[in-house]
Enzyme design. Sequence first.
Site, PDB file in Angstrom:
ATOM      1  N   LYS A 144       0.832  -1.190   0.000  1.00 56.24           N
ATOM      2  CA  LYS A 144       0.000   0.000   0.000  1.00 56.24           C
ATOM      3  C   LYS A 144       0.865   1.237   0.000  1.00 56.24           C
ATOM      4  O   LYS A 144       1.923   1.266   0.638  1.00 56.24           O
ATOM      5  CB  LYS A 144      -0.905   0.016   1.246  1.00 56.24           C
ATOM      6  N   GLU A 193      -9.216  11.787  12.092  1.00 61.50           N
ATOM      7  CA  GLU A 193      -8.258  10.730  12.445  1.00 61.50           C
ATOM      8  C   GLU A 193      -7.364  11.111  13.625  1.00 61.50           C
ATOM      9  O   GLU A 193      -6.606  12.077  13.570  1.00 61.50           O
ATOM     10  CB  GLU A 193      -7.387  10.393  11.220  1.00 61.50           C
TER      11      GLU A 193
END
Length: 379
Positions: A144, A193
């Site tokens: 990723k 977040e």
Amino acid sequence: MYKEKSLNLNNIFSFWNDFQDEEKFLFYNPNEKEIIMGAKRLKTFKHNESFDGYKYIFSTKTFFDSVKDSIWNDFKSENIAFSYYLKIKDNKQTLYYQGIDRKFCDNTMDEEYYNYTLTNTDYDDWKELFNISYDKILTKKINKVVLSREVIVDLSKRPREECIIKRLIDNNSGNFIFAYSKGNKCFLGATPEILLEKKKNKIISHAVAGTLLKDKKNDSKNREEFLKDEKNSHEHDLVVSTIKKILEKYGNNTYVSKRKLLEAKNLYHLHTELLTDSTDDIITWRNRLHPTPALGGTPRDIALEIIRKHEPHERGMYASPIGLIDESGNGVFVVGIRSGMIEDDKLYGYAGCGIVKNSDCKKEYIETEGKLKTILECL
């Protein structure tokens, strides 16, 4: 030692405006329903220097260790104490200060809105960046990588920072809101977040990865499918497993919660909370965790090299930890996403997304468009 007194400002941004030419910050914590503003730098701390005796420490870190782009001049990794703090919680306003007491001019706040034009069309650049990264995934060099965009916005005039901040809070009441003003620049945003929290000897980290754009017509059905979606689940699990390994390595009694949906104004995310026990300080934990695969990628070193080498802009403080630490050493670090940098009559807006084996170039670009709405809707 800070002195303390109560205030009763009709407009809390009178505090912000009173320090017109001073360095200042705002940090809104939706979990605590608390706003902290600080102004006028008092002290910059050296590495491992004690924070004892200072009410709050505002802590910043750039994504990479150094910055070169002039946009980010003077924005760097620092731990800072300020001379004045205003805390707003439970309808109470408390001023903490060192030095001279101040009286604030409590002016009414007039809303102001701004016409704007996006000056760069960057899909071709995005496509090139995506293909370079995706080739690395297909050849199994990485699992990723998180790619980002910078959009340049021409404004009708320099915006008033407090107008943008207020709309960020009003539009995104469930998110952490941050603003850091320095010179003629202000970095600000609304992030869902949390990188980590420290509550006594408990370290809490949050894996936030996988994104669904809201669709009013099919919202319930889409949410159910999103929780089971293979691509987003894979992207999320990469973040959870990395954070879990770090917590298990340095902490004790690590616990991983069940996956849930995290709702933002225009989006949903997959969210997992992770906890561990540790007496280590919050700065040490920040350095261990940043950047998680939610912001950089995995394996970390290879993903960061792709970002450093191929992203056409510099991240600066975008996607980097921004935190507030209290005098007991407890605190929270969020990551500076859904954000932008105001410089005079321009805004540099930032958004990114995680690229994995089942990613689609166009869909990922559309996802970043949804994330950019957070900052653009507040102009």
